[in-house]
Design a protein around this motif. Structure first.
Motif, PDB file in Angstrom:
ATOM      1  N   HIS A  36     -15.872  18.649  43.792  1.00  0.00           N
ATOM      2  CA  HIS A  36     -15.893  18.899  42.252  1.00  0.00           C
ATOM      3  C   HIS A  36     -15.994  20.506  42.019  1.00  0.00           C
ATOM      4  O   HIS A  36     -16.780  21.243  42.601  1.00  0.00           O
ATOM      5  CB  HIS A  36     -16.986  18.200  41.603  1.00  0.00           C
ATOM      6  N   PRO A  37     -15.304  20.955  40.898  1.00  0.00           N
ATOM      7  CA  PRO A  37     -15.205  22.436  40.791  1.00  0.00           C
ATOM      8  C   PRO A  37     -16.465  22.561  39.864  1.00  0.00           C
ATOM      9  O   PRO A  37     -16.332  23.067  38.647  1.00  0.00           O
ATOM     10  CB  PRO A  37     -13.930  22.340  40.059  1.00  0.00           C
ATOM     11  N   ILE A  38     -17.664  22.700  40.467  1.00  0.00           N
ATOM     12  CA  ILE A  38     -18.884  22.809  39.584  1.00  0.00           C
ATOM     13  C   ILE A  38     -19.754  23.764  40.379  1.00  0.00           C
ATOM     14  O   ILE A  38     -19.765  23.983  41.679  1.00  0.00           O
ATOM     15  CB  ILE A  38     -19.631  21.384  39.369  1.00  0.00           C
ATOM     16  N   ASN A  39     -20.929  24.061  39.755  1.00  0.00           N
ATOM     17  CA  ASN A  39     -21.770  25.101  40.544  1.00  0.00           C
ATOM     18  C   ASN A  39     -23.068  24.281  41.250  1.00  0.00           C
ATOM     19  O   ASN A  39     -23.377  24.826  42.123  1.00  0.00           O
ATOM     20  CB  ASN A  39     -22.368  26.024  39.371  1.00  0.00           C
TER      21      ASN A  39
ATOM     22  N   PRO B 210     -18.746   8.099  42.343  1.00  0.00           N
ATOM     23  CA  PRO B 210     -17.949   8.988  41.931  1.00  0.00           C
ATOM     24  C   PRO B 210     -18.180  10.035  41.110  1.00  0.00           C
ATOM     25  O   PRO B 210     -17.572  11.168  40.690  1.00  0.00           O
ATOM     26  CB  PRO B 210     -16.673   8.546  41.641  1.00  0.00           C
ATOM     27  N   GLY B 211     -19.456  10.186  40.720  1.00  0.00           N
ATOM     28  CA  GLY B 211     -19.741  11.188  39.704  1.00  0.00           C
ATOM     29  C   GLY B 211     -20.475  10.734  38.554  1.00  0.00           C
ATOM     30  O   GLY B 211     -20.061   9.430  38.153  1.00  0.00           O
ATOM     31  N   PRO B 212     -21.314  11.309  37.736  1.00  0.00           N
ATOM     32  CA  PRO B 212     -21.912  10.836  36.675  1.00  0.00           C
ATOM     33  C   PRO B 212     -21.000  10.853  35.331  1.00  0.00           C
ATOM     34  O   PRO B 212     -20.085  11.410  35.475  1.00  0.00           O
ATOM     35  CB  PRO B 212     -23.125  11.632  36.430  1.00  0.00           C
ATOM     36  N   HIS B 213     -21.466   9.998  34.027  1.00  0.00           N
ATOM     37  CA  HIS B 213     -20.368   9.844  33.245  1.00  0.00           C
ATOM     38  C   HIS B 213     -20.567  10.689  31.940  1.00  0.00           C
ATOM     39  O   HIS B 213     -19.900  10.789  31.089  1.00  0.00           O
ATOM     40  CB  HIS B 213     -20.758   8.397  32.536  1.00  0.00           C
ATOM     41  N   SER B 214     -21.645  11.825  32.010  1.00  0.00           N
ATOM     42  CA  SER B 214     -21.527  12.673  30.680  1.00  0.00           C
ATOM     43  C   SER B 214     -21.578  13.940  31.182  1.00  0.00           C
ATOM     44  O   SER B 214     -22.007  14.596  32.373  1.00  0.00           O
ATOM     45  CB  SER B 214     -22.803  12.332  30.126  1.00  0.00           C
ATOM     46  N   ASP B 215     -21.261  14.803  30.361  1.00  0.00           N
ATOM     47  CA  ASP B 215     -21.050  16.204  30.597  1.00  0.00           C
ATOM     48  C   ASP B 215     -21.971  16.953  31.173  1.00  0.00           C
ATOM     49  O   ASP B 215     -22.185  17.736  32.084  1.00  0.00           O
ATOM     50  CB  ASP B 215     -20.378  16.985  29.532  1.00  0.00           C
TER      51      ASP B 215
ATOM     52  N   THR C 147     -21.280  21.842  47.825  1.00  0.00           N
ATOM     53  CA  THR C 147     -20.490  21.363  46.569  1.00  0.00           C
ATOM     54  C   THR C 147     -19.104  20.902  47.416  1.00  0.00           C
ATOM     55  O   THR C 147     -18.408  21.967  47.783  1.00  0.00           O
ATOM     56  CB  THR C 147     -20.215  22.432  45.575  1.00  0.00           C
TER      57      THR C 147
ATOM     58  N   TRP D  66     -23.402  17.670  34.903  1.00  0.00           N
ATOM     59  CA  TRP D  66     -22.509  18.487  35.660  1.00  0.00           C
ATOM     60  C   TRP D  66     -22.885  20.018  35.288  1.00  0.00           C
ATOM     61  O   TRP D  66     -22.581  20.909  36.050  1.00  0.00           O
ATOM     62  CB  TRP D  66     -21.032  18.362  35.362  1.00  0.00           C
ATOM     63  N   ASN D  67     -23.892  20.056  34.358  1.00  0.00           N
ATOM     64  CA  ASN D  67     -24.127  21.429  33.967  1.00  0.00           C
ATOM     65  C   ASN D  67     -25.620  21.738  34.539  1.00  0.00           C
ATOM     66  O   ASN D  67     -26.719  21.209  33.893  1.00  0.00           O
ATOM     67  CB  ASN D  67     -24.148  21.821  32.344  1.00  0.00           C
TER      68      ASN D  67
END
Lengths: 397, 397, 397, 397
Positions: free
Chosen positions: A206-209, A155-160, A203, A163-164
């Motif tokens: 998730h609301p990411i780039n 479901p997605g990685p654990h650190s900010d 994408t 996502w950057n």
């Protein structure tokens, strides 16, 4: 016995330290660095590590440090490697090596120029199942490998920072595709050149780039295909599977969700179930020993044994660079919407690998295409006429 | 770091040594003993062990020896333990502890009298899956454990002495039932008294005097049942499974044949596939890291860490003695054809454990027996009238 | 084409009608009876059945009725069968046949005296997997069957009368053990006499008089063992598994929880997931076509085809009677705490079945006990000296 | 009750007839046609079919024929459909509809112009598992479907014409990809437009002109991806799996190799094990009821019930045409090495489907990217600043 400086105290630093300090290991982590001193101090206390610092440079240069282990966010890999090379110390760097092939190549050249031992911490190639499967493939049990699928979704990685896009170098492809690409490459053969790739990335949730989902195909010079599937949108835990098809056999590995541990609980147990598990009641699928199942134990064994023996580990910085180059081509293809070549300015494998095509003579006139036992018990044989190309079938009892 | 004398160079000695010398372990095997000096020498060469001997006594008393590990046939356990106790050295003994409870008790008393650290090498309680499952059960995820089934079957053991009832103490029950009994006992609770057993045993296939198949039930004071199934007649490899049922949950563990490694090969690979595997073509189910999956790694970790910490390991000689007593009762029951009491002259658990019975009030008049969602979407509720005992049902949308 | 009177409109009547009216079947249910007329009317409306009644007798004697299907609670089976026999109509009765062997025998004698076709609706012997597995066993793929385990456990039945010992004849054994016993009997061979049983039974959880958990072993004259495990305390859904071991092979069947349909949902879907499923979020394991997976479709096919062909179906009232006799012995053993004989006043199988023991000559001096490929690639051979009985081992490369 | 003319007596004709004549079905096959009269006669004898012929036209026009079922090689579909349309008779055509979209469209127009009922015999959409899974998805259990993978691989088809590109229209893509494409399309939604495809195809093993392996991605207008994997080079039997990922859940279906039937035999059983099984000893994975597991039973039920009810079946000729169009685009992409549009001159679904993107407000300032329970028991929350786009993380206990 090796004295290790651990750079990074996040999930990966924790897993690495758990591995290196776990069991009856002779190695010790004796220095730890984190960007915030407070984090380093806490981590040091927890793991009984004598030295902590917020300076990567200090950690590397500490006289106690025999080996540098990099468990940092992607954008910090390169500088840490360069510092270790400068310090003349063995360095092990987590995946991906660089955020792109340019960074990867710079790191490769730095350690080679400095003559320091360097290992690429691609743990999933070292899971006990993968190691045995690779040995089996090398022993010929699958014939020639035609296709290798590796899948990592959760479901997605654990650190900010994951996502950057600027810090990590991309999304799910650079995060997890790097595993999948290298797993497939190991099965197909590291000396076979990866020629070109096609990749879909999107994408979806998730609301990411960056991309949170991608599928790619890597074509090798001998016609084999490495297929990867990555996603940060998967529901149900962490799906970590490999499938390999060869001319003579098949291998299916499930590393996480179906490993022979099944559990139902109506009340839960409080706390952690397994990495990326969702929920703690109902049917759950824990993993017995996570760091072992994820390959960390055998990875560090190979790295430190290789360092002791002064030989290359199974996964080198060169491998990390090749993976970076393949990932770069994937990003290019996702944009161009066509196959893109894998650009390798340094190629250390073999050249001119031929494709495989089976041409078994059935008799002087025909090649055998296939045999199959039918429901009525007879065997049907499909043949190709060698001169006319005509296809026909005969039956045998 | 511990220096270990390994007594025995058969399959179990090999697995133990592989574990102790494997990975980046700090411990070393520095003495090895085998009944034939030639075997000891070969083994020492293979594993780079400096000292070898055909004398168990010499191995134990060697000044290099910190810890004695007994990997000998069953009939040699007692004497080896007594020698270690006499030498005042920590001793770890493979399963079963004795050939019967009388031997087991003698060994227990010897180490306790001598005040030496002693560990019972019951590896299957230490598999990573079992360890995590036990922790889960302790955390309450299954509610109260009602039933634990442990099954170990394969086509028969690999060494001659197993098949000789005098040397081994019996057949499949003493060989493998000892594992199953202790696994169930761990899940149910070691402080709960095993009260009585019923056991079927037979020689179904092999031309031997001992049983090659058996099924037994061990009833604990709190009403829980430990069920074991053992056989030397199973076809298809080694079936190693545990199932646990509690009032709130279920656990299923598969340690060997279905662990997420599946493989088909039409040509085979030459050589060994997995312990007790049959055949090397077709669909095969290898195990990634056998010594890890069988619990050896975590077992030695617990033993040697406990020795370092001067505390009891998870599995002690007392546990080995209890297992022996249960197995003795099984043999008695197989002959008498009725339930037989478990005779424990030494009992260190709790007394008067009560059985579990759920009596949830549905309303002032009724107890709830059960609720179920039906195919038509309604919920059916089964009730018992508290005064009349009458059973009735109602529906809820 | 057959016109059927369905007696009973509970879960079993629903499943039976769903099966008989499902797909493109030529048979029709044209009469339905329920104890409450309202239930009968509703059911008739739902399934488009022209005739409904609250009288079992009327339903049986209705001129439209070709075949009587009994889907009633256990205490009503006998009378319904006697009425059908009296009416001279073919009758199919759900499991268990009687509440005990006395009732079962009376029903058997009634239909045989009346000369009416009678079938025992033991559906789990008819699952597509079981049918194919039985054919495989008959074809010799497993050699001689040594052991058959059948397990049925779930959180408890859905209707009040099951929980009432007087109406049902007992608890989990008579409810589900009847399935397990007959499954094992089919694998072992219906012509082999079941000789004796040992059984543990207890009320572990629910506030009822009957047993909610039991394990039993049935010993057949040829040494084979039928093992059953039943419980109304299982958590996690419905566990429906069979395992068969023979001298040459193994069969494992999972009918419900692991059949290749795996699903995770964080939101659920509203409504029914699968029979006895617990919860509707998290990991769920639905079954594609429940009536098919449970054997209903193939059961009615065999019953009605056999009726058309005027031959015995696979499962007859005699089989139901044998099952009742075995279950009776289990209840006796649970009380007496020893093996109890299976009392069969009517035995229609063969007599004096010999046990199996493999005695393969290795050479003139030795019998072969076993061969195994060892980790070092060598083959170890265990032998027994034919004159002395001594056991030894040799190695082959 | 319907009287059916079966065109074709190969494996598919056999499976269809087995289904239509199996169980207690009311329908009958009353006419059979094969290219060789001898084959038709044999088949008629075997299945007790009164009328046989070598003329497709005669079979269609026979006054006994209510419904025409086409089980012929691909190059004969179109003419057979046109004849049925001309005769004004309902027609069911096996997959793929045409060899390409041009043929498919011609067939679609012919039946629509003639006003005859027409069904597309895409069986794998009708497997009981798929039917239940589709219902589950429609009920919302998976949220929005993002990705659907369908895989069909085996060692190659059983009849000569499959291997002949002119007769079949291609290789593995047209043979099996047609299944996979339609399965994914059902999960994603038939009213969502398939926009473009990327496809890799190669002849990896067999000496033929067509592709024996391919992987393709179909992008739908709403951003969902249908992924197919097909191969005639797979070893180990027939791999038939579907995987679906949605925003709220996951479905995994295994239709063949892992369905809860596992078997080991050292001696085999003689004869047929399962479709495309390789070998008959060792571990085998039979399927209980093949025609049911492959969807044939539910497919014909839907087709004939829909015909009775004068409504469209679940799978129509229009669906067959869409599949042909997608397959055509795949062949184009395999050559052009880039994404190719799916050309649908007739589109009957919805337009302008929007893609999905989750934007859950965490607070007024932030969107929630993800939550995860960490090994230390804390929950990590990843957030995105709504104004700056910056990504950050916080911890909750």
């Amino acid at each position: 016995m090796k004295k290790i400086a651990m750079l990074g105290t996040g999930l990966i630093g924790t897993f690495y330290t758990m591995t290196l300090m776990g069991m009856r290991n002779k190695d010790v982590v004796c220095v730890v660095a984190a960007s915030r001193e407070e984090s380093a101090r806490k981590f040091a206390n927890q793991w009984n590590i004598p030295i902590w610092t917020s300076s990567i440079e200090k950690a590397i240069n500490d006289p106690e440090t025999d080996v540098v282990v990099i468990g940092l966010p992607n954008h910090l890999h390169k500088d840490a490697v360069l510092l270790a090379a400068k310090a003349g110390k063995p360095v092990l760097c987590t995946k991906p090596l660089g955020r792109n092939a340019r960074e990867g190549l710079e790191m490769l050249e730095a350690v080679e120029k400095a003559g320091v031992f360097a290992g690429y911490l691609e743990d999933l190639v070292y899971t006990p199942k993968t190691i045995k499967a690779l040995a089996t493939v090398k022993a010929g049990a699958l014939g020639k490998v035609l296709w290798a699928r590796s899948r990592e979704t959760h479901p997605g990685p654990h650190s900010d920072w994951f996502w950057n896009k600027e810090l990590s170098g991309g999304g799910a492809i650079v995060d997890m595709g790097c595993h999948c690409v290298e797993i497939a490459r190991n099965f197909i053969g590291k000396d076979i050149r990866p020629v070109e790739v096609i990749c879909w990335a999107d994408t979806q949730v998730h609301p990411i780039n960056a991309e949170d989902s991608a599928v790619g195909l890597v074509r090798y010079e001998n016609g084999a295909i490495g297929q990867f599937e990555v996603s940060w949108t998967f529901r149900g835990g962490m799906d970590l599977r490999d499938e390999v098809s060869g001319t003579e056999g098949t291998i299916w590995l499930n590393h996480w969700l179906r490993t022979g541990f099944e559990m139902f609980t109506s009340v839960g147990q409080g706390g952690y179930v397994a990495e990326k598990a969702e929920g703690d009641t109902g049917w759950l699928f824990p993993v017995g020993d996570e760091v072992h199942a994820l390959g960390y134990a055998h990875m560090f064994q190979d790295m430190l044994d290789s360092l002791d023996a002064q030989k290359d580990p199974m996964e080198t910085f060169y491998d990390g660079y090749v993976v970076n180059a393949i990932v770069d081509a994937c990003y290019k293809s996702a944009l161009s919407k066509k196959w893109e070549p894998v650009e390798l300015s340094v190629w250390r494998g073999t050249e001119n690998n031929e494709t495989y095509l089976k041409a078994i003579d059935y008799d002087s006139q025909h090649q055998l295409i296939k045999e199959e036992k039918m429901p009525d018990g007879k065997t049907k044989i499909i043949l190709k006429d060698k001169s006319t190309g005509e296809i026909s079938q005969i039956f045998k009892d």
